[in-house]
Design an enzyme around this catalytic site. Structure first.
Site, PDB file in Angstrom:
ATOM      1  N   GLY A 449     100.940  18.883  10.737  1.00 23.39           N
ATOM      2  CA  GLY A 449     100.128  20.053  11.052  1.00 23.39           C
ATOM      3  C   GLY A 449     100.406  20.541  12.458  1.00 23.39           C
ATOM      4  O   GLY A 449     100.926  19.804  13.300  1.00 23.39           O
ATOM      5  N   ARG A 450     100.060  21.789  12.723  1.00 23.71           N
ATOM      6  CA  ARG A 450     100.220  22.342  14.067  1.00 23.71           C
ATOM      7  C   ARG A 450      99.224  23.461  14.278  1.00 23.71           C
ATOM      8  O   ARG A 450      98.740  24.082  13.329  1.00 23.71           O
ATOM      9  CB  ARG A 450     101.635  22.835  14.314  1.00 23.71           C
ATOM     10  N   GLY A 451      98.896  23.698  15.524  1.00 26.24           N
ATOM     11  CA  GLY A 451      97.960  24.753  15.874  1.00 26.24           C
ATOM     12  C   GLY A 451      98.224  25.229  17.287  1.00 26.24           C
ATOM     13  O   GLY A 451      99.240  24.888  17.910  1.00 26.24           O
ATOM     14  N   GLY A 454      98.455  22.177  19.809  1.00 30.89           N
ATOM     15  CA  GLY A 454      99.524  21.199  19.740  1.00 30.89           C
ATOM     16  C   GLY A 454      99.940  20.906  18.315  1.00 30.89           C
ATOM     17  O   GLY A 454      99.516  21.572  17.364  1.00 30.89           O
ATOM     18  N   ASP A 562      86.960  28.215  15.811  1.00 31.47           N
ATOM     19  CA  ASP A 562      88.216  28.438  15.089  1.00 31.47           C
ATOM     20  C   ASP A 562      88.121  27.854  13.679  1.00 31.47           C
ATOM     21  O   ASP A 562      88.985  27.085  13.250  1.00 31.47           O
ATOM     22  CB  ASP A 562      89.391  27.826  15.845  1.00 31.47           C
TER      23      ASP A 562
END
Length: 726
Positions: A449-451, A454, A562
């Site tokens: 996963g990424r956001g 990071g 978010d």
């Protein structure tokens, strides 16, 4: 492993292949302790294949005939290409050094499902898949009777019951083995060659305390980040039966004669504890005193489990005849009340019995002896007076603390949060070294996963726990931001929020270590047929509970800022866990209208109008985002529907999904018609239309442009709970 429960003595013992075609093991050259019990008129040979299979076969015929092979008789391990079938099972070792038969079995049960069984000296029980789930809820199928499972050379496991997984190093041809370990967990171990150490590339159970029998009777298992992942503790009034073997559990330190009077027994509260199974009955909607009286009337009752039923709005009573499979966690919203004899408090209890029992400080059912040292000589009158004054002051101070604490418990509000315990970050987490986490993640090789903050990688800690490691971007590596996120997550404790187990702050490196959830994010599962309407309703309710906890039940108000499908993670049972609080902002309870945000936060399409029009920011921004996620989950449509930009002119276009749903409702001739028009086909058509309508109506209330017209997350929970079991 041949003859594992009565091994040979190691001297003058031989393994012989006879000309008759029989392979036998002799102890000290005299006693036959094991054999294949095979025979052949032809010549035979014993061959160890490249797969690790030891094969006894005929050689004097035109075709090879296998007389016996080790792959048909597994012990606790399967090698790649070795099948687990209806005729075989894995049995764990007794311990890491004792390879005799242990207490755990892996096999195909009568429903054609691979299961893990605790088969103890006195009782047995299935613990994986979770026994309270029916097969389809656990993602298994009972309709394939072939009962075959196999791990291939690339790290993929497949089974006829629909169980399947890939190892973290999937795709490479490595040495691998699937082993049912002595602690009851199934793990796949990998290594490149025989000179390297084995490492865990997959495991079945992430929480070791859910494994039955792991701590024995009359004890509880709790998560221990510093040890092997778990810690066993005896219940108050019990002592270890065998200090070196926790599987034997604990035994009482008092005699417990049957006494059915109210004055003959007391009940000690053990908070946030669960003992799965072995109830003498199930008694819904019982008062606390009715439940206690029920236990007093039975000599076999050792205590009661008293738990609130959130769907029914009442308490349930479970009298316990055995105290097995004990599990203690702040997430569990239930208590155990132990029945003890009236003279129990006269016993001198070992200090270990009250280990980690801070939650009972204000509970009159618990007594803790203070450790004090008294001088017995050379005390004159002034010293006695000074000691008396200090003692009186200490007692007075303790009484004040207890009065304040118990007042908070009785007056509600923050009491529930306080009772669950909010520990400082330093006592709740483990600090990891960067090299340790780099090794655990195999050089940050498997991204999951990424956001904006990071990238998240899958890892395996040295204690064999599978974790998610979030590596913060360098632009986000500031000490203040990092410690803010640590302090926020350190205050959280809820079953629908992701848990953090540790962190790294070393040089420029900033990393967070979270629990790993098996099913990934909601975004990855939105188009999955595994998420039928009932599961989507449960996900919506779980999300609401988690956000309501953030908004109203923490010591401080916390905004997520978010909320989106990528930040909703699903465990093995598709229960939701709200994740990623890197963009959140703490609000002081005394200033709920605080709008001191330095920049717009969130993701395009899920952001409330307040962000765009520079209005005051409250918890209603999360309510709006929640409503968008629910609509997306039901319709399968993106909230932006292809629109770009965030300026005021285009802001209205971000609500095209909301407008589309409202138009379908307004123009439909009937309730059934507009619901079918908005529901995506992958959900299927087997759903309760009333529950669907309620869920859509709640979502539409949440996305009102006027924030004051939106409900709170607590109100959302209440509205959905009323229809949870429809």
């Amino acid at each position: 492993m041949a003859n594992r429960d009565q091994p040979v003595n190691g001297k003058r013992s031989t393994l012989s292949l006879l000309k008759t075609g029989n392979l036998l093991l002799e102890d000290a050259g005299e006693f036959v302790v094991w054999s294949t019990q095979t025979s052949s008129p032809s010549s035979v040979e014993l061959v160890l294949s490249n797969t690790g299979n030891l094969v006894l076969r005929e050689t004097g015929t035109s075709r090879s005939v296998t007389l016996w092979q080790s792959f048909d008789f597994p012990t606790d391990t399967l090698l790649p290409q070795q099948q687990l079938t209806r005729f075989t099972k894995l049995i764990s070792s007794r311990s890491d050094s004792n390879h005799s038969s242990g207490f755990y079995n892996m096999f195909f049960d009568n429903d054609n499902v691979i299961s893990l069984l605790y088969n103890g000296p006195e009782i047995s029980s299935i613990y994986w898949p979770a026994p309270w789930l029916v097969s389809w809820e656990a993602g298994r199928s009972t309709y394939n009777a072939s009962r075959i499972a196999v791990l291939d050379s690339f790290g993929n496991f497949s089974s006829s019951d629909n169980l399947g997984f890939t190892t973290s190093d999937y795709g490479s041809v490595l040495q691998r083995r699937l082993t049912l370990d002595y602690d009851g967990n199934v793990r796949v171990y990998s290594r490149k060659n025989g000179t390297e150490e084995w490492y865990v590339s997959w495991q079945a159970i992430s929480n070791p305390c859910t494994i039955h029998g792991i701590c024995g009777a009359n004890s509880t298992c709790a998560y221990d980040p510093a040890g092997s992942g778990r810690k066993c503790s005896c219940l108050p009034g019990y002592k270890p039966t065998n200090g070196s073997d926790w599987s034997q559990g604990c035994e009482p330190i008092y005699n417990s004669p049957c006494n059915k009077s109210d004055t003959g027994s007391y009940f000690l509260r053990v908070p946030n504890s669960d003992f799965y199974g072995y109830d003498s009955g199930f008694f819904p909607n019982y008062t606390f005193h009715e439940c206690l009286k029920l236990c007093l009337q039975s000599c076999n009752c050792l205590g009661i489990q008293y738990k609130f039923n959130t769907s029914g709005g009442h308490f349930n009573c479970y009298p316990k005849t055995m105290l097995l499979n004990g599990y203690r966690s702040p997430d569990f919203l239930g208590d155990i009340y132990l029945k003890v004899p009236a003279g129990f408090l006269q016993f001198t209890l070992p200090e270990a019995l009250f280990e980690e029992s801070n939650n009972t400080l204000c509970d009159s059912s618990g007594t803790i002896l203070l450790d004090r040292t008294y001088r017995t000589s050379y005390e004159d009158g002034k010293l006695r007076l000074l000691l008396w004054f200090a003692s009186a002051s200490g007692v007075l101070e303790m009484m004040c603390i207890l009065l304040v604490c118990c007042f908070l418990v009785r007056t509600g509000g923050q009491s529930d949060a306080y009772a669950q315990g909010y520990l400082p970050v330093g006592t709740g987490f483990r600090k990891y070294g960067y090299s340790e986490l780099k090794k655990a993640s195999r050089g940050f090789s498997e991204e999951i996963g990424r956001g904006a903050a990071g990238i998240v990688y899958k890892g395996e800690l040295s204690d064999l726990r599978v974790v998610a490691i979030k590596r913060l971007r360098e632009a986000y590596q500031g000490e203040d931001e990092f410690l803010d996120e640590i302090s926020i997550i350190g205050r959280l404790n809820h079953m629908n929020l992701i848990k953090m187990w540790g962190y790294c702050a070393e040089g420029k490196h900033r990393l967070l270590v979270y629990e790993y959830v098996e099913k990934g994010s909601l975004a990855e599962n939105l188009v999955s047929s595994a998420l039928d309407f009932n599961r989507r309703f449960s996900i919506a309710l779980g999300m609401a509970r988690g956000l309501a906890y953030l908004h109203e039940e923490c010591l401080e108000w916390i905004l997520h800022c978010d909320v989106k499908p990528q930040n909703i993670l699903l465990d093995s049972s598709y229960k939701p866990k709200v994740a990623d609080f890197g963009l959140s902002k703490l609000l002081n309870r005394n200033d709920p209208d605080n709008s001191n945000f330095s920049r717009i936060r969130g993701t395009r399409g899920y952001m409330a109008p307040e962000w765009v029009f520079n209005l005051s920011i409250t918890s209603k921004v999360d309510v709006y985002s929640y409503g968008i996620v629910v609509l997306e989950m039901l319709t399968g449509k993106s909230p932006t529907m292809g629109v770009q930009g965030v300026d005021g002119t285009e802001a209205k276009q971000h609500w095209r999904l909301v407008i589309w749903v409202r138009e379908k409702r307004a123009n439909a001739s009937s309730k059934a018609s507009w619901l079918k028009q908005i529901v995506h086909p992958f959900i299927g058509w087997k759903f309760n239309s009333d529950r669907l309508e309620i869920l859509v109506e709640v979502a539409l209330q949440c996305v009102e442009e006027d924030k004051d017209a939106r409900p709170t997350m607590r109100q959302v929970v209440e509205m959905l709970q009323r229809h949870e079991n429809d």
